[in-house]
Structure formats: structure tokens, C-alpha cells
Design a protein around this motif. Structure first.
Motif, PDB file in Angstrom:
ATOM      1  N   TYR A 144       0.748  -1.197  -0.100  1.00  0.00           N
ATOM      2  CA  TYR A 144       0.067   0.196  -0.031  1.00  0.00           C
ATOM      3  C   TYR A 144       0.812   1.310   0.084  1.00  0.00           C
ATOM      4  N   ALA A 145       2.039   1.202   0.616  1.00  0.00           N
ATOM      5  CA  ALA A 145       3.055   2.390   0.679  1.00  0.00           C
ATOM      6  C   ALA A 145       3.425   2.845  -0.750  1.00  0.00           C
ATOM      7  N   ARG A 146       3.431   2.031  -1.655  1.00  0.00           N
ATOM      8  CA  ARG A 146       3.823   2.611  -2.927  1.00  0.00           C
ATOM      9  C   ARG A 146       2.643   3.263  -3.490  1.00  0.00           C
ATOM     10  N   PHE A 147       1.304   2.944  -3.348  1.00  0.00           N
ATOM     11  CA  PHE A 147       0.152   3.770  -3.925  1.00  0.00           C
ATOM     12  C   PHE A 147       0.263   5.088  -3.213  1.00  0.00           C
ATOM     13  N   TYR A 148       0.143   4.690  -1.880  1.00  0.00           N
ATOM     14  CA  TYR A 148       0.202   6.241  -0.959  1.00  0.00           C
ATOM     15  C   TYR A 148       1.111   7.304  -1.379  1.00  0.00           C
ATOM     16  N   ARG A 149       2.497   6.702  -1.710  1.00  0.00           N
ATOM     17  CA  ARG A 149       3.562   7.698  -2.118  1.00  0.00           C
ATOM     18  C   ARG A 149       2.922   8.391  -3.223  1.00  0.00           C
ATOM     19  N   GLU A 150       2.477   7.602  -4.152  1.00  0.00           N
ATOM     20  CA  GLU A 150       2.182   7.972  -5.646  1.00  0.00           C
ATOM     21  C   GLU A 150       1.034   9.077  -5.498  1.00  0.00           C
ATOM     22  N   ASN A 151       0.064   8.753  -4.468  1.00  0.00           N
ATOM     23  CA  ASN A 151      -0.936   9.852  -4.343  1.00  0.00           C
ATOM     24  C   ASN A 151      -0.423  11.224  -3.605  1.00  0.00           C
ATOM     25  N   TRP A 152       0.585  11.051  -2.705  1.00  0.00           N
ATOM     26  CA  TRP A 152       0.779  12.348  -2.212  1.00  0.00           C
ATOM     27  C   TRP A 152       1.851  13.197  -3.279  1.00  0.00           C
ATOM     28  N   THR A 153       2.252  12.386  -4.258  1.00  0.00           N
ATOM     29  CA  THR A 153       2.914  12.998  -5.026  1.00  0.00           C
ATOM     30  C   THR A 153       2.092  13.515  -6.235  1.00  0.00           C
ATOM     31  N   GLU A 154       0.941  12.902  -6.512  1.00  0.00           N
ATOM     32  CA  GLU A 154       0.201  13.393  -7.276  1.00  0.00           C
ATOM     33  C   GLU A 154      -1.354  13.494  -6.588  1.00  0.00           C
ATOM     34  N   PRO A 155      -1.611  14.465  -5.801  1.00  0.00           N
ATOM     35  CA  PRO A 155      -2.630  14.717  -4.709  1.00  0.00           C
ATOM     36  C   PRO A 155      -4.133  14.525  -5.423  1.00  0.00           C
ATOM     37  N   TRP A 156      -3.994  15.058  -6.702  1.00  0.00           N
ATOM     38  CA  TRP A 156      -5.455  14.883  -7.356  1.00  0.00           C
ATOM     39  C   TRP A 156      -5.898  13.860  -7.862  1.00  0.00           C
ATOM     40  N   LEU A 157      -5.110  12.856  -7.778  1.00  0.00           N
ATOM     41  CA  LEU A 157      -5.272  11.443  -8.304  1.00  0.00           C
ATOM     42  C   LEU A 157      -6.161  10.922  -7.543  1.00  0.00           C
ATOM     43  N   ALA A 158      -7.415  10.363  -8.030  1.00  0.00           N
ATOM     44  CA  ALA A 158      -8.416   9.774  -7.607  1.00  0.00           C
ATOM     45  C   ALA A 158      -8.687   7.906  -8.041  1.00  0.00           C
ATOM     46  N   ARG A 159      -8.791   7.132  -7.481  1.00  0.00           N
ATOM     47  CA  ARG A 159      -8.686   5.751  -8.031  1.00  0.00           C
ATOM     48  C   ARG A 159     -10.422   5.423  -8.019  1.00  0.00           C
ATOM     49  N   PRO A 160     -10.718   4.613  -8.869  1.00  0.00           N
ATOM     50  CA  PRO A 160     -12.130   4.313  -8.930  1.00  0.00           C
ATOM     51  C   PRO A 160     -12.785   3.975  -7.487  1.00  0.00           C
ATOM     52  N   GLY A 161     -13.810   4.335  -7.183  1.00  0.00           N
ATOM     53  CA  GLY A 161     -14.459   4.310  -5.933  1.00  0.00           C
ATOM     54  C   GLY A 161     -13.782   5.011  -4.810  1.00  0.00           C
ATOM     55  N   GLY A 162     -12.655   5.747  -4.970  1.00  0.00           N
ATOM     56  CA  GLY A 162     -11.993   6.705  -4.091  1.00  0.00           C
ATOM     57  C   GLY A 162     -12.210   8.009  -4.182  1.00  0.00           C
TER      58      GLY A 162
END
Length: 175
Positions: free
Chosen positions: A79-97
Motif C-alpha cells: 500500500y505504501a507505494r500507492f500512498y506515495r504515488e498519491n502524495w506525489t499526485e494529490p489530485w489522483l483519485a482511484r475508482p471508488g475513492g
């Protein structure tokens, strides 16, 4: 992050160590003389503020808006890889999220509304990413993925809503 097949966030309780930490928070949190106690509806957040509620006699009011980030990421060991990605691109929203930017907006809205509503000191039990993004929303630019990941649990941050200004203080924040 819940593990696959484990209890969901609404049922996952504090560990014995977490319960002891919550008890140790009572003196510090009671010293601000709260006028209200709020919590995420997730059980571990409610359990974190329960000792304070018992001590003060104040009820705990839960709000769905105080819940942890709806990341759209299922239980995964990396999960940390995905979280790090979101902190780098904070506007990124995954389906259902929701995106981290959306979380920041949600956090700022509920915290500001409750601070205005109670015109006093409130205590809020929530979650690491929620608190981190609230700090971002209130202008604490040094809050990033490394900061969020390094937060102690439980972490206590103080937000002062005075004269239209918001000031934050707590572990790891420069004043």
C-alpha cells in the motif's frame, strides 16, 4: 491499512497498547477544557477518545466526514507505494475513492464547521492521513508523505481557529 479478510474499519478495535495510549492522553486533552468531543465512526478512533469522554462527561459525536481517506486501494502489502504515488499526485483519485485534494477539502470543511459551531475547544479523534491532509488544507506545506508516514500514533495536533486565522502546532510541525 486493514488486512485482507480482517475486520473492516468500522469494527477494527484498538490493541491493548492502543487502549493504554488512549488512557495516557486523558490528562493532556482534558487540560484544554474541551466543550465537545468528535470522532470518526471507525471503532479505533472512537475508542481513542472514550477515556476522555468518561473523564469529562462529554458525549462523543461521530461524523462520517471525520473518517480516514477513501483511497480506493484495497488491502495490499505494498500500500505504501500507492500512498506515495498519491502524495506525489494529490489530485489522483482511484475508482471508488477520493483524491488527497478531496480529502483535504473534506477535512477542512468538517473541522472548520465544528470549531465555529462550538466556539470553544473541541477534541477530534480521527486518522493519520485525515489529520495530515487537514494540516495541508490549513497551510502546513511541510506536511508530505514522509511526514504522514512518520507520525506517531496517537498523534496530538492543535489547531487554533481565531480571528479568521488557523494556526497548527504538534509533533514535527515547524512553528
Amino acid at each position: 491499512m486493514p488486512r485482507s479478510g480482517g475486520p473492516g474499519d468500522y469494527e477494527r478495535s484498538l490493541t491493548a497498547a492502543g487502549e493504554q495510549q488512549a488512557e495516557r492522553l486523558v490528562t493532556e486533552l482534558a487540560a484544554v477544557h474541551p466543550t465537545a468531543i468528535f470522532s470518526s465512526p471507525f471503532l479505533r478512533a472512537v475508542q481513542t477518545v472514550q477515556p476522555l469522554a468518561r473523564h469529562t462527561g462529554l458525549p462523543i459525536e461521530t461524523h462520517h466526514a471525520l473518517r480516514e481517506w477513501d483511497s480506493g486501494i484495497g488491502p495490499t502489502p505494498d500500500y505504501a507505494r500507492f500512498y506515495r504515488e498519491n502524495w506525489t499526485e494529490p489530485w489522483l483519485a482511484r475508482p471508488g475513492g477520493e483524491s488527497l485534494c478531496q480529502l483535504s477539502e473534506r477535512a477542512a470543511a468538517i473541522l472548520t464547521a465544528q470549531a465555529r459551531r462550538h466556539r470553544g475547544r473541541i477534541v477530534v479523534g480521527s486518522h493519520g492521513t485525515f489529520i495530515s491532509r487537514a494540516l495541508v488544507a490549513f497551510g502546513r506545506g511541510e506536511v508530505d508523505w514522509a511526514f504522514s508516514r512518520a507520525m506517531s500514533m496517537p498523534a496530538v495536533y492543535r489547531l487554533d481557529f481565531e480571528d479568521g486565522r488557523i494556526q497548527a502546532a504538534g509533533p514535527g510541525l515547524r512553528t
